[in-house]
Design a protein around this motif. Structure first.
Motif, PDB file in Angstrom:
ATOM      1  N   TYR A 164      -2.474   2.837  14.607  1.00  0.00           N
ATOM      2  CA  TYR A 164      -2.844   4.185  15.021  1.00  0.00           C
ATOM      3  C   TYR A 164      -3.714   4.031  16.265  1.00  0.00           C
ATOM      4  CZ  TYR A 164      -1.717   4.660  10.073  1.00  0.00           C
ATOM      5  OH  TYR A 164      -1.103   4.581   8.846  1.00  0.00           O
TER       6      TYR A 164
ATOM      7  N   GLY B 114      -3.547  -1.852   4.450  1.00  0.00           N
ATOM      8  CA  GLY B 114      -2.361  -1.457   5.210  1.00  0.00           C
ATOM      9  C   GLY B 114      -1.165  -1.113   4.332  1.00  0.00           C
TER      10      GLY B 114
ATOM     11  N   THR C  78       0.351   2.282   5.249  1.00  0.00           N
ATOM     12  CA  THR C  78       0.954   2.192   6.583  1.00  0.00           C
ATOM     13  C   THR C  78       2.300   1.460   6.513  1.00  0.00           C
ATOM     14  OG1 THR C  78      -1.276   2.147   7.514  1.00  0.00           O
ATOM     15  CG2 THR C  78       0.517   1.518   8.983  1.00  0.00           C
TER      16      THR C  78
ATOM     17  N   VAL D  69       5.174   6.311  10.863  1.00  0.00           N
ATOM     18  CA  VAL D  69       4.369   5.519  11.802  1.00  0.00           C
ATOM     19  C   VAL D  69       5.319   4.475  12.401  1.00  0.00           C
ATOM     20  CG1 VAL D  69       2.453   3.881  12.026  1.00  0.00           C
ATOM     21  CG2 VAL D  69       2.242   5.837  10.482  1.00  0.00           C
TER      22      VAL D  69
END
Ligand code: ATP
Length: 234
Positions: free
Chosen positions: A11, A39, A42, A51
């Motif tokens: 990010y 993570g 993510t 993402v």
């Protein structure tokens, strides 16, 4: 079925994933365990195309997912149950479930799947007209899983389904995940609750600071001294 090779993502200036390498085979339950902020979410977001991966490769059934929209990824058969459930609180249980089938046009199949999820979670049938926001945390998790099933996933991604739930409810949810897998859906489960996740999964990976640092069968990870100390509180 799913393969991540050296995936990096983040990010802005925060690099959340530095080197994530793992596979999920068809028919498996694979878990990714790790501390807060390692993570895990993510990784799922990268698989879903929410993402974007900045480096490395994400392959689903041998084909790269690079550049595909989240919608296109759902159409391929990858569906996520996000952390915190994210159900629509003002919509009824039934409407939440119908939204899960948003991309489908097979009315008869949708009806069959509605019956199936209500059989998996009878409480949802009892509460079908009730706003989703009035359900308990455990019931909302059941609704979030059911909504994902309404999209007919081949690969189901679960982000911390045990979060904030009582032990008895966690056991119920995990028993249903095992059944969903036994009925043919491959499962990739991200969990901080390493003990429960490893008891459910066939294989597991340990994620530390955005890197997959350990891979083994769930049974051996449960027995691994480092894992015991860091993640199982033993
Ligand atoms: P948790 O169990 O707390 O959800 P996690 O292992 O899922 O943790 P991630 O949520 O993937 O970890 O977070 C990894 C890193 O990325 C953390 O440093 C986190 O602060 C950061 N991060 C996550 N989401 C964002 C965001 N939307 N914007 C900026 N940084 C973020």
């Amino acid at each position: 079925m799913l393969e991540l090779r050296g995936v990096q993502a983040g990010y802005g200036r925060i690099q959340a994933l530095r080197e994530v390498t793992l596979t999920v085979g068809g028919g498996e339950i694979v878990t990714l365990i790790g501390a807060n902020g390692a993570g895990k979410s993510t990784t799922l977001m990268a698989v879903c195309g929410i993402v974007p991966a900045q480096a490395g490769e994400i392959l689903f059934e041998g084909e790269s997912l690079h550049g595909l929209s989240p919608e296109a990824i759902v159409r391929r058969g990858i569906v996520q149950v996000p952390e915190g459930r994210r159900i629509f609180p003002r919509l009824s249980v039934l409407e939440n479930l119908e939204l899960g089938a948003f991309l489908r046009r097979d009315a008869a199949g949708i009806r069959r799947d509605l019956d199936h999820v209500m059989e998996l979670f009878p409480i949802l049938a009892d509460r079908r007209r009730q706003p989703g926001g009035t359900l308990s945390g455990g019931e909302q998790q059941m609704l979030a899983i059911s909504r994902a099933l309404m999209a007919r996933p081949r690969l189901l991604l679960l982000d911390e389904p045990s979060l904030g739930l009582a032990p008895l409810v966690i056991r119920q949810i995990f028993a249903i995940i095992r059944r969903i897998n036994a009925e043919g859906t491959t499962v990739f489960l991200v969990e901080q609750n390493a003990n429960q996740a490893l008891k459910l999964a066939h294989r597991g990976y340990v994620l530390e600071n955005g890197r997959t640092v350990l891979a083994d069968t769930a049974e051996r990870l449960l027995d691994n001294e480092d894992v015991k100390r860091a993640y199982l509180g033993i």
